[in-house]
Design an enzyme around this catalytic site. Structure first.
Site, PDB file in Angstrom:
ATOM      1  N   ASP A  38      54.071  29.810  86.806  1.00  0.00           N
ATOM      2  CA  ASP A  38      53.572  30.943  87.587  1.00  0.00           C
ATOM      3  C   ASP A  38      52.494  30.403  88.529  1.00  0.00           C
ATOM      4  OD1 ASP A  38      53.796  34.238  87.048  1.00  0.00           O
ATOM      5  OD2 ASP A  38      52.034  33.616  88.200  1.00  0.00           O
ATOM      6  N   VAL A  62      55.876  28.989  94.236  1.00  0.00           N
ATOM      7  CA  VAL A  62      57.270  28.813  94.682  1.00  0.00           C
ATOM      8  C   VAL A  62      57.392  28.631  96.193  1.00  0.00           C
ATOM      9  CG1 VAL A  62      58.305  30.025  92.724  1.00  0.00           C
ATOM     10  CG2 VAL A  62      57.701  31.326  94.796  1.00  0.00           C
ATOM     11  N   ASN A  88      62.700  33.797  89.719  1.00  0.00           N
ATOM     12  CA  ASN A  88      62.297  35.185  89.448  1.00  0.00           C
ATOM     13  C   ASN A  88      61.054  35.617  90.220  1.00  0.00           C
ATOM     14  OD1 ASN A  88      61.744  37.647  87.499  1.00  0.00           O
ATOM     15  ND2 ASN A  88      59.917  36.335  87.369  1.00  0.00           N
ATOM     16  N   TYR A 153      60.368  43.380 102.010  1.00  0.00           N
ATOM     17  CA  TYR A 153      60.913  43.190 100.661  1.00  0.00           C
ATOM     18  C   TYR A 153      62.434  43.387 100.686  1.00  0.00           C
ATOM     19  CZ  TYR A 153      61.418  43.783  95.578  1.00  0.00           C
ATOM     20  OH  TYR A 153      61.786  43.646  94.263  1.00  0.00           O
ATOM     21  N   LYS A 157      65.332  40.552  99.822  1.00  0.00           N
ATOM     22  CA  LYS A 157      66.228  40.709  98.674  1.00  0.00           C
ATOM     23  C   LYS A 157      67.696  40.708  99.099  1.00  0.00           C
ATOM     24  CE  LYS A 157      63.133  40.551  95.465  1.00  0.00           C
ATOM     25  NZ  LYS A 157      63.124  39.401  94.520  1.00  0.00           N
TER      26      LYS A 157
HETATM   27  N1  NAD Z   1      59.862  45.701  88.741  1.00  0.00           N
HETATM   28  C1  NAD Z   1      60.902  46.147  89.387  1.00  0.00           C
HETATM   29  O1  NAD Z   1      61.159  47.351  89.385  1.00  0.00           O
HETATM   30  C2  NAD Z   1      61.828  45.203  90.123  1.00  0.00           C
HETATM   31  C3  NAD Z   1      63.022  45.720  90.615  1.00  0.00           C
HETATM   32  C4  NAD Z   1      63.901  44.885  91.254  1.00  0.00           C
HETATM   33  C5  NAD Z   1      63.601  43.544  91.391  1.00  0.00           C
HETATM   34  N2  NAD Z   1      62.437  43.044  90.919  1.00  0.00           N
HETATM   35  C6  NAD Z   1      62.210  41.606  91.068  1.00  0.00           C
HETATM   36  O2  NAD Z   1      62.069  41.006  89.809  1.00  0.00           O
HETATM   37  C7  NAD Z   1      61.258  39.835  89.912  1.00  0.00           C
HETATM   38  C8  NAD Z   1      60.156  39.896  88.864  1.00  0.00           C
HETATM   39  O3  NAD Z   1      59.323  40.998  89.176  1.00  0.00           O
HETATM   40  P1  NAD Z   1      58.402  41.757  88.119  1.00  0.00           P
HETATM   41  O4  NAD Z   1      58.786  43.170  88.182  1.00  0.00           O
HETATM   42  O5  NAD Z   1      58.384  41.049  86.818  1.00  0.00           O
HETATM   43  O6  NAD Z   1      56.996  41.587  88.893  1.00  0.00           O
HETATM   44  P2  NAD Z   1      55.555  41.147  88.440  1.00  0.00           P
HETATM   45  O7  NAD Z   1      54.680  41.360  89.626  1.00  0.00           O
HETATM   46  O8  NAD Z   1      55.177  41.789  87.171  1.00  0.00           O
HETATM   47  O9  NAD Z   1      55.714  39.573  88.184  1.00  0.00           O
HETATM   48  C9  NAD Z   1      55.909  38.664  89.236  1.00  0.00           C
HETATM   49  C10 NAD Z   1      55.306  37.323  88.873  1.00  0.00           C
HETATM   50  O10 NAD Z   1      55.484  36.444  89.998  1.00  0.00           O
HETATM   51  C11 NAD Z   1      54.304  35.683  90.156  1.00  0.00           C
HETATM   52  N3  NAD Z   1      54.174  35.166  91.518  1.00  0.00           N
HETATM   53  C12 NAD Z   1      53.795  35.839  92.647  1.00  0.00           C
HETATM   54  N4  NAD Z   1      53.750  34.994  93.695  1.00  0.00           N
HETATM   55  C13 NAD Z   1      54.113  33.769  93.219  1.00  0.00           C
HETATM   56  C14 NAD Z   1      54.249  32.489  93.821  1.00  0.00           C
HETATM   57  N5  NAD Z   1      54.003  32.287  95.123  1.00  0.00           N
HETATM   58  N6  NAD Z   1      54.658  31.464  93.045  1.00  0.00           N
HETATM   59  C15 NAD Z   1      54.896  31.652  91.728  1.00  0.00           C
HETATM   60  N7  NAD Z   1      54.754  32.826  91.108  1.00  0.00           N
HETATM   61  C16 NAD Z   1      54.368  33.872  91.853  1.00  0.00           C
HETATM   62  C17 NAD Z   1      53.180  36.651  89.788  1.00  0.00           C
HETATM   63  O11 NAD Z   1      51.980  35.957  89.486  1.00  0.00           O
HETATM   64  C18 NAD Z   1      53.802  37.398  88.621  1.00  0.00           C
HETATM   65  O12 NAD Z   1      53.497  36.776  87.385  1.00  0.00           O
HETATM   66  C19 NAD Z   1      60.767  39.801  91.352  1.00  0.00           C
HETATM   67  O13 NAD Z   1      61.566  38.920  92.113  1.00  0.00           O
HETATM   68  C20 NAD Z   1      60.970  41.233  91.820  1.00  0.00           C
HETATM   69  O14 NAD Z   1      61.115  41.314  93.212  1.00  0.00           O
HETATM   70  C21 NAD Z   1      61.533  43.846  90.293  1.00  0.00           C
END
Ligand code: NAD
Length: 247
Positions: A38, A62, A88, A153, A157
């Site tokens: 992370d 990332v 992710n 966003y 995606k």
């Molecule tokens: N939560 C939702 O409803 C939802 C829906 C569809 C897709 N997603 C996707 O699922 C994935 C996970 O999201 P989540 O809901 O667990 O979000 P979250 O914000 O809880 O977790 C995301 C993690 O990514 C890390 N992060 C951010 N920038 C970063 C970087 N530059 N390098 C490395 N790590 C980094 C953050 O520190 C965090 O720990 C994402 O790609 C998100 O777009 C989420």
């Protein structure tokens, strides 16, 4: 009993919380050695610490090529292989076309889109030398329709899906599979931070035909399947995990 990903070395990005942490926990429970990464190192350390011996952690941004190169070298030294990668990490900021300035646009693209590209480049390089592997890229239902309040966003995606299909075709001769998950409304800090006023439980209950908000483990089960050899004949494919929202 053997786990479903026994013996595999799997890297998860953005695994310090939310869905990434759930992916790391489930993959480790099913026998993988998980590299919990992370941008927030302390959060990755806490997740890896709770998993125990089956994991180690590292800081990985990332969007930063040098960060990937450094971690790639450490994985090479420690394991000499990589079998799975879950791209992710992501960010979501609510902003429509008018509210999205170039700086915000480029920041979201850097993490969600460039980060996925860099992950595939570095991951596939290691997997090639391991005799194959499985990459799972995380899109969203925002990548299957238009969410005008999340312009950048949504764009990133959709891009993840295109990048994944093109890479799937390039990497297939090396036995590297590339698949996509499209989560729906999932109860993580991302949702509450992007939409502080939202009642997450009520929103899922009203919006999803299955009558509830998704939990991180719902998505982790799809990721586990795609990382495992159970999906051996799948590449360039997509799994929607949204409780029926886009049905
Ligand atoms: N939560 C939702 O409803 C939802 C829906 C569809 C897709 N997603 C996707 O699922 C994935 C996970 O999201 P989540 O809901 O667990 O979000 P979250 O914000 O809880 O977790 C995301 C993690 O990514 C890390 N992060 C951010 N920038 C970063 C970087 N530059 N390098 C490395 N790590 C980094 C953050 O520190 C965090 O720990 C994402 O790609 C998100 O777009 C989420």
């Amino acid at each position: 009993m053997r786990g479903r990903v026994e013996g595999k070395v799997v890297l998860v990005t953005g695994a310090g919380r939310g869905q990434g942490a759930a992916h790391a926990r489930l993959l480790a429970a099913e026998g993988a050695t998980v590299i919990v990464t992370d941008i927030h190192k302390d959060e990755a350390a806490a997740v890896a610490g709770a998993i125990g011996d089956a994991s180690w952690h590292a800081r990985l941004d990332v969007a930063d090529q040098a960060s990937w190169a450094e971690l790639g070298a450490r994985i090479e030294d420690r394991h000499g292989r990589l079998d799975g990668l879950v791209n992710n990490a992501g960010i979501a900021v609510m902003a429509d076309l008018w509210a999205t300035d170039l700086g915000l646009f480029e920041r979201i693209v850097a993490i969600n889109q460039t980060g996925t590209y860099l992950g595939m480049r570095f991951g596939a390089e290691l997997m090639k030398r391991s005799g194959g592997g499985s990459i799972v890229n995380v899109s969203s239902i925002a990548g299957s329709r238009a969410d005008p309040l999340f312009l950048a966003y949504t764009g990133t995606k959709w891009a993840v899906r295109g990048l994944s299909r093109a890479a799937a075709r390039t990497l297939a001769p090396d036995a590297i599979r590339v698949n996509v998950v499209l989560p729906g409304i999932i109860d993580t800090p991302m949702l509450t931070e992007a939409l502080p006023e939202l009642d997450v439980a009520a929103f899922g209950a009203q919006t999803a035909p299955l009558g509830r908000t998704g939990q991180p483990v719902d998505v982790a089960r799809a990721v586990l399947f795609l990382i495992s050899d159970e999906s051996a004949y799948m590449t360039g494919a997509e799994l929607i995990v949204d409780g029926g929202v886009t049905a």
